[in-house]
Design a protein around this motif. Structure first.
Motif, PDB file in Angstrom:
ATOM      1  N   GLN A  78       0.824  -1.207   0.000  1.00  0.00           N
ATOM      2  CA  GLN A  78       0.000   0.000   0.000  1.00  0.00           C
ATOM      3  C   GLN A  78       0.859   1.258   0.000  1.00  0.00           C
ATOM      4  OE1 GLN A  78      -2.510  -0.622   3.549  1.00  0.00           O
ATOM      5  NE2 GLN A  78      -1.693   1.258   4.365  1.00  0.00           N
ATOM      6  N   ASN A  79       2.073   1.176   0.534  1.00  0.00           N
ATOM      7  CA  ASN A  79       2.984   2.313   0.452  1.00  0.00           C
ATOM      8  C   ASN A  79       3.596   2.450  -0.941  1.00  0.00           C
ATOM      9  OD1 ASN A  79       3.842   3.919   3.092  1.00  0.00           O
ATOM     10  ND2 ASN A  79       3.145   1.898   3.703  1.00  0.00           N
ATOM     11  N   ALA A  80       4.024   1.320  -1.496  1.00  0.00           N
ATOM     12  CA  ALA A  80       4.633   1.357  -2.827  1.00  0.00           C
ATOM     13  C   ALA A  80       3.639   1.877  -3.859  1.00  0.00           C
ATOM     14  CB  ALA A  80       5.130  -0.032  -3.212  1.00  0.00           C
ATOM     15  N   ALA A  81       2.349   1.533  -3.681  1.00  0.00           N
ATOM     16  CA  ALA A  81       1.329   2.010  -4.618  1.00  0.00           C
ATOM     17  C   ALA A  81       1.249   3.538  -4.604  1.00  0.00           C
ATOM     18  CB  ALA A  81      -0.026   1.397  -4.277  1.00  0.00           C
ATOM     19  N   ASP A  82       1.494   4.137  -3.431  1.00  0.00           N
ATOM     20  CA  ASP A  82       1.429   5.601  -3.343  1.00  0.00           C
ATOM     21  C   ASP A  82       2.517   6.271  -4.179  1.00  0.00           C
ATOM     22  OD1 ASP A  82      -0.838   6.100  -1.739  1.00  0.00           O
ATOM     23  OD2 ASP A  82       0.272   5.605   0.075  1.00  0.00           O
ATOM     24  N   ALA A  99      -0.042  10.321 -18.954  1.00  0.00           N
ATOM     25  CA  ALA A  99      -1.279  10.480 -18.174  1.00  0.00           C
ATOM     26  C   ALA A  99      -1.315  11.883 -17.564  1.00  0.00           C
ATOM     27  CB  ALA A  99      -1.337   9.425 -17.078  1.00  0.00           C
ATOM     28  N   HIS A 100      -2.487  12.509 -17.632  1.00  0.00           N
ATOM     29  CA  HIS A 100      -2.642  13.853 -17.066  1.00  0.00           C
ATOM     30  C   HIS A 100      -2.747  13.831 -15.547  1.00  0.00           C
ATOM     31  CE1 HIS A 100      -4.242  16.046 -20.912  1.00  0.00           C
ATOM     32  NE2 HIS A 100      -2.922  16.068 -20.816  1.00  0.00           N
ATOM     33  N   SER A 101      -3.329  12.758 -14.994  1.00  0.00           N
ATOM     34  CA  SER A 101      -3.510  12.650 -13.549  1.00  0.00           C
ATOM     35  C   SER A 101      -3.537  11.180 -13.184  1.00  0.00           C
ATOM     36  CB  SER A 101      -4.821  13.318 -13.108  1.00  0.00           C
ATOM     37  OG  SER A 101      -5.931  12.585 -13.603  1.00  0.00           O
ATOM     38  N   MET A 102      -3.212  10.879 -11.924  1.00  0.00           N
ATOM     39  CA  MET A 102      -3.240   9.475 -11.496  1.00  0.00           C
ATOM     40  C   MET A 102      -3.338   9.432  -9.972  1.00  0.00           C
ATOM     41  SD  MET A 102      -0.898   6.245 -12.734  1.00  0.00           S
ATOM     42  CE  MET A 102       0.681   7.075 -12.603  1.00  0.00           C
ATOM     43  N   THR A 103      -3.953   8.348  -9.481  1.00  0.00           N
ATOM     44  CA  THR A 103      -3.985   8.088  -8.039  1.00  0.00           C
ATOM     45  C   THR A 103      -4.055   6.589  -7.847  1.00  0.00           C
ATOM     46  OG1 THR A 103      -5.090   8.667  -5.948  1.00  0.00           O
ATOM     47  CG2 THR A 103      -6.514   8.139  -7.800  1.00  0.00           C
ATOM     48  N   ASP A 104      -3.670   6.139  -6.657  1.00  0.00           N
ATOM     49  CA  ASP A 104      -3.922   4.726  -6.377  1.00  0.00           C
ATOM     50  C   ASP A 104      -5.295   4.608  -5.739  1.00  0.00           C
ATOM     51  OD1 ASP A 104      -3.347   5.164  -3.504  1.00  0.00           O
ATOM     52  OD2 ASP A 104      -3.042   3.009  -3.448  1.00  0.00           O
ATOM     53  N   ILE A 105      -5.950   3.500  -5.952  1.00  0.00           N
ATOM     54  CA  ILE A 105      -7.320   3.317  -5.467  1.00  0.00           C
ATOM     55  C   ILE A 105      -7.243   2.652  -4.098  1.00  0.00           C
ATOM     56  CG2 ILE A 105      -9.587   2.318  -5.956  1.00  0.00           C
ATOM     57  CD1 ILE A 105      -8.733   2.297  -8.946  1.00  0.00           C
ATOM     58  N   ASP A 154      -7.648  -2.687  -2.981  1.00  0.00           N
ATOM     59  CA  ASP A 154      -7.004  -3.454  -4.056  1.00  0.00           C
ATOM     60  C   ASP A 154      -5.732  -2.758  -4.498  1.00  0.00           C
ATOM     61  OD1 ASP A 154      -8.823  -5.593  -4.421  1.00  0.00           O
ATOM     62  OD2 ASP A 154     -10.196  -4.255  -5.462  1.00  0.00           O
ATOM     63  N   HIS A 155      -5.697  -1.450  -4.291  1.00  0.00           N
ATOM     64  CA  HIS A 155      -4.551  -0.642  -4.697  1.00  0.00           C
ATOM     65  C   HIS A 155      -4.240  -0.790  -6.179  1.00  0.00           C
ATOM     66  CE1 HIS A 155      -3.751   0.875  -0.698  1.00  0.00           C
ATOM     67  NE2 HIS A 155      -3.976  -0.327  -0.250  1.00  0.00           N
ATOM     68  N   GLY A 156      -5.325  -0.806  -6.975  1.00  0.00           N
ATOM     69  CA  GLY A 156      -5.161  -0.562  -8.394  1.00  0.00           C
ATOM     70  C   GLY A 156      -4.921   0.927  -8.611  1.00  0.00           C
TER      71      GLY A 156
END
Lengths: 325, 325
Positions: free
Chosen positions: B85-89, B219-225, B278-280
């Motif tokens: 969950q940290n790496a996804a950030d 990509a213009h924007s992105m976040t982890d879910i 899920d950290h997609g």
């Protein structure tokens, strides 16, 4: 109107009433980031300048009842303590703190003023150091848990390690010794005398500038004193493969410490030699180098192993360990 | 011989028996650091390469009973979850993780195997990512608390922010949606069917490579879910000052999710649209840019505010908040 916000019933609002995102908003609102913060809180991650292509980093966790008590310290003082003990770790490498991250675990019935106070102490202390608070997390926990991570910048200079001490070096310290341990003993004895020592236990004031000047002056090794003077010098000795000989006559002890020890029926040397949490600094310098301002010579480094005081090993525990009773 | 190490009485050893420093030694022993770790654990702080003069940084705290249960997950799985969950950030910024720091709060009666397992999961996952575990802290706490901080490297590229979405962008997702939330529902129902969904709840597997290629593709924007698809798209919408329109027909739902929902008498769309963990990744791309491998178009960005599904606001909570019951 929240459930507890009933007229005539001035129940303090809790973090559960206010909610995670509002607590975070209250912490961040009105705060300014330094130029090293390229992207502050609010995205998935923050972005911090690391000017010389390296970043110094350390982390510490504080747990209610173990590292602080909210009946002894204000929430703001707890926040200040969390920053100081982390900042001391990067200063002990010769680095300046640039950014802090804070994860806060709180019971849901925590008054929102407690969360606000801890945050304010953290942000105030970070700002005084010229550093940003760039990110964090807020979660539900069984007791108050504060985890702080600090980033630091060496500005192109070498890091001062624990492993650099050499036989012939001068052992020196900067900052107070034993004040926090004495303050803890006074708190446990429910004494209100010596307010300065009680304050020293609540919030350490590491002499950061002394650590930075030690690095500039060419200190061979350095550490912050968090586990106790003998334990932390022992870490330098073990990492460097050397021993050290200290003389108590060279270690200044404040008159208040002597008085407090007399009242409590304790040996003040126990506080001075094994008390951590003042977050002063210990370092070894090449002999012949004039000690920078704030540093006091207390002994010498020699071949071999072990730390002696007046020629003998100090009996008993040499410092703090987690999970000790 | 420790107090619990009595012949004929095979009581598991605890972290209090073994002690702080031995637990740390067991975690570090035999582990290798990547070239980005200039100085690893063992000094006051670590030193990590930040090649392009910037460092991406994020932190998350996991609390036993709130973010994981040791009767559902092995200690090693808990460690893996903390890293993921940290790496996804940092991946959600387009960065690669370089280093992790771990603070671990443990009750003194924690079996040493639990501490060892959490550490092993953290180190294994970090190594798989090519990152080091460069520091940490081990303290006594009332329940198991894990605080992880991750550093990341953008290698000179721009960070992909939440604030970059533009009207006309394509909204896309990478990775599974709702699997972790469905797994949680199965655990709570004490069901052992759908082991893949139970596993998805225990350890998320963020599609890191998809995040990195999204950044490269512009990509213009992105976040982890992490809070739930609608909540996290809402964060992008709020940061960018735009709205989004999604169509359920465009969102693939796994047959297992549909079957599990039927058995549990639940609407699987609740898991897909509001389940986090899920950290997609969710991102918006300029229209006309071919979506990179692993990305699926689920809607479009428009002027205005709010996230709609098939033309309507989704009723009910839109995602996870701390301190919710």
């Amino acid at each position: 109107m929240t459930p507890t916000d009933t007229p005539g019933s001035p129940v303090p609002r809790t973090v559960a009433d206010v909610g995670e995102f509002a607590v975070i908003d209250r912490a961040v609102e009105g705060r300014v980031q330094p130029p090293t913060t390229l992207l502050g809180p609010g995205d998935d991650a923050a972005l911090v300048r690391a000017g010389d292509g390296r970043v110094v980093v350390s982390t510490d966790m504080l747990v209610q009842g173990r590292h602080f008590r909210l009946d002894w310290s204000s929430p703001r003082e707890v926040g200040r303590k969390a920053v100081a003990q982390n900042a001391a770790d990067v200063a002990a490498m010769g680095a300046r703190p640039t950014a802090f991250l804070v994860s806060l675990g709180l019971p849901p019935d925590t008054p929102v003023e407690v969360a606000d106070g801890i945050s304010a102490g953290i942000w105030d202390s970070a700002e005084e150091l010229g550093a940003g608070v760039v990110g964090g997390d807020l979660v539900q926990a069984d007791s108050v848990v504060i985890s702080v991570t600090v980033l630091g910048d060496l500005a192109g200079q070498r890091a001062v390690l624990r492993s650099g001490a050499q036989a012939g070096d001068v052992v020196a310290v900067a900052g107070t010794l034993g004040a926090s341990a004495c303050g803890l003993a006074l708190f446990l004895a429910e004494s209100t005398r010596f307010p300065g020592l009680l304050a020293a236990h609540r919030v350490p004031h590491p002499p950061y500038a002394a650590a930075w000047t030690a690095a500039e002056a060419g200190a061979h090794s350095m550490t912050d004193i968090s586990d106790g003077l003998l334990a932390d010098l022992g870490h330098i000795g073990a990492a460097s493969g050397v021993g050290m000989a200290l003389a108590r006559d060279d270690i200044a002890v404040s008159p208040d410490l002597v008085s407090a020890a007399a009242i409590l029926g304790t040996d003040y040397w126990e506080w001075v030699l094994t008390g951590g949490e003042d977050h002063g600094f210990a370092a070894t310098f090449p002999s012949g180098v004039p000690l920078p301002e704030g540093w006091v010579r207390i002994g010498t480094v020699h071949d071999g192993t072990g730390i002696t005081v007046d020629g003998r090993r100090w009996p008993g525990a040499s410092g703090w360990q987690s999970f000790s009773v």
